[in-house]
Design a protein around this motif. Structure first.
Motif: not given
Ligand code: NDP
Ligand code: MG
Length: 392
Positions: A367-383
């Motif tokens: 879950d941590y590995l998935n959350t990390d990956k998911e959050t990075r993609i989401f944050a990158q898109n936000l930026i």
């Protein structure tokens, strides 16, 4: 004569090079057994030439041939890639793994090292922020010590020597306040990466220096303290102490407070962690009270430095929320460093991720590995998408 073999993950960074300095000064006690870099092949090669470790690992596989060739005449085993680190930290001859890589990348090697029964000298606070419950659980299960390298946590750890942890009333974490202490939102709206990279008291890697300027570093340290010392968030008080002489304090149930003090120098907490429970004599510059007639203290400004409030909120929400803020922050800091977003927009990215990423109450390592990956993609898109004011 027993020499402790040390694995230094991130030997080419600020903490890594200072760790090698401690080892250089105490060659009768420690040996650099394993050193790693992300992509700085030149420094890794020079370190391997000097310290002749058993292993030198470069994460960036494209740099492997260069490192291999430069060390071909030595009995140093050269490996490449993140997985090589995870596999090699378990080597039976390693006594302590000092985690000095930056960010989430520290998690998997730390888990592997703990499972192999290694004590951890922990600088990589992101590992405890992301997965504190998992890491401290594994540490208990495998009966290993997590020895803090972060100066505040080393201070607390030293204050707790000989004390019962159930007699802790509160922990007082000191913060320098960073380069923008006392500034308001108007001022912060226009600060540049160069402004933010000027830390008043410490010379550190870029990511933690930005975290110090935004007070996210203190937020991450609050979470780190919760897990290291098994206390509640409301037992942790943050106090701004611009001189960085008191590295942190513990107040006990009788009201008595212990503080650990000294000139700011990371070599002290590093050598304390490596030599624990012993102290090593050294000739580093001593603190003199009369040179500092004014040690001062202030409340942190939580409205201006929102990251600190967000970190407290994430800690209270628990689950994968600290993992979310860590990943969002890593992307936000990278975005600020490459001038894609403004200083204040970093908090917006983090807050948005806290609201949008799936909450998991009882996360596993996967879950941590998935959350990390998911959050990075989401944050990158936000930026890329949000009209977060770019600067310069
Ligand atoms: P630096 O940026 O100076 O060094 C980071 C090290 O990790 C370098 O060796 C770097 O290799 C390596 N690295 C970077 N990214 C990766 C990756 N994805 N995978 C593997 N290795 C990687 O950081 P600091 O030394 O300042 O900080 C290290 C850790 O210690 C952080 O977690 C920080 O919060 C913590 N810390 C630091 C303090 C300080 O005074 N500096 C104080 C307290 C805690 P390369 O050189 O090749 O890029
Ligand atoms: Mg610190």
């Amino acid at each position: 004569n027993y020499i402790k073999n040390i694995a230094i993950l991130g030997s080419t960074g600020s903490i890594g090079t200072q760790t090698l300095e401690v080892i250089r000064n105490n060659a009768n006690l420690f040996r650099a057994f394993l050193i790693t870099a992300h992509s700085n092949a030149d420094l890794l090669i020079n370190q391997a030439l000097e310290f002749k470790p058993e292993y030198a690992i470069i994460c960036d596989e494209s740099k492997y041939p260069e490192v291999k060739a430069a060390l071909a005449h030595l009995p140093v085993k050269v490996l490449a890639g993140h997985q090589a680190i995870v596999d090699t930290v378990t080597h039976p001859d390693i006594a302590i793994v000092l985690t000095a890589m930056v960010g989430f990348a520290g998690l998997e090697p730390t888990v592997a090292a703990i499972k192999a029964g290694k004590d951890i000298a922990l600088a990589n606070k992101e590992t405890l922020v992301v997965a504190g419950e998992l890491i401290t659980g594994l540490a208990k299960q495998h009966d290993i010590k997590i020895l803090p390298v972060d100066s505040e946590h080393s201070a607390i750890f030293q204050c707790l020597a000989g004390e019962e942890t159930n007699r802790i009333e509160k922990i007082i974490l000191t913060a320098s306040g960073g380069p923008f202490r006392g500034r308001d939102l108007d001022f912060l709206a226009d600060v540049t990466r160069e402004d933010a990279l000027k830390h008043p008291n410490w010379i550190m890697g870029a990511k933690i220096t930005i975290d110090s300027a935004s007070l996210m570093n203190k937020g991450l340290e609050v979470i780190e303290a919760k897990w290291l010392f098994d206390i509640n968030p409301d037992q942790i008080e943050v106090i701004v102490h611009p001189q960085s002489i008191i590295h942190s304090m513990v107040q006990f149930s009788d009201g008595s407070i212990k503080a650990q003090m000294g000139l700011p120098d990371m070599k002290l907490p590093i050598q304390y962690a490596l030599a624990y429970p012993n102290r090593i004599q050294n000739n580093y510059k001593r603190f003199t009270f009369t040179d500092y007639p004014n040690l001062t203290f202030e409340k942190p400004d939580l409205d201006t430095f929102r990251n600190l409030s967000l970190a407290f909120a994430a800690l209270k929400q628990g689950g994968n929320m600290p993992c979310i803020i860590n990943a969002a922050n890593e992307i936000a800091v990278a975005g600020f460093l490459n001038r894609s977003i403004s200083f204040l927009a970093m908090s917006n990215v983090i807050e948005e991720c806290m609201q949008q990423i799936n909450y998991v109450a009882q996360p596993t390592l996967t879950d941590y590995l998935n959350t990390d990956k998911e959050t990075r993609i989401f944050a990158q898109n936000l930026i890329q998408q949000l009209p977060l004011k770019a600067i310069q």
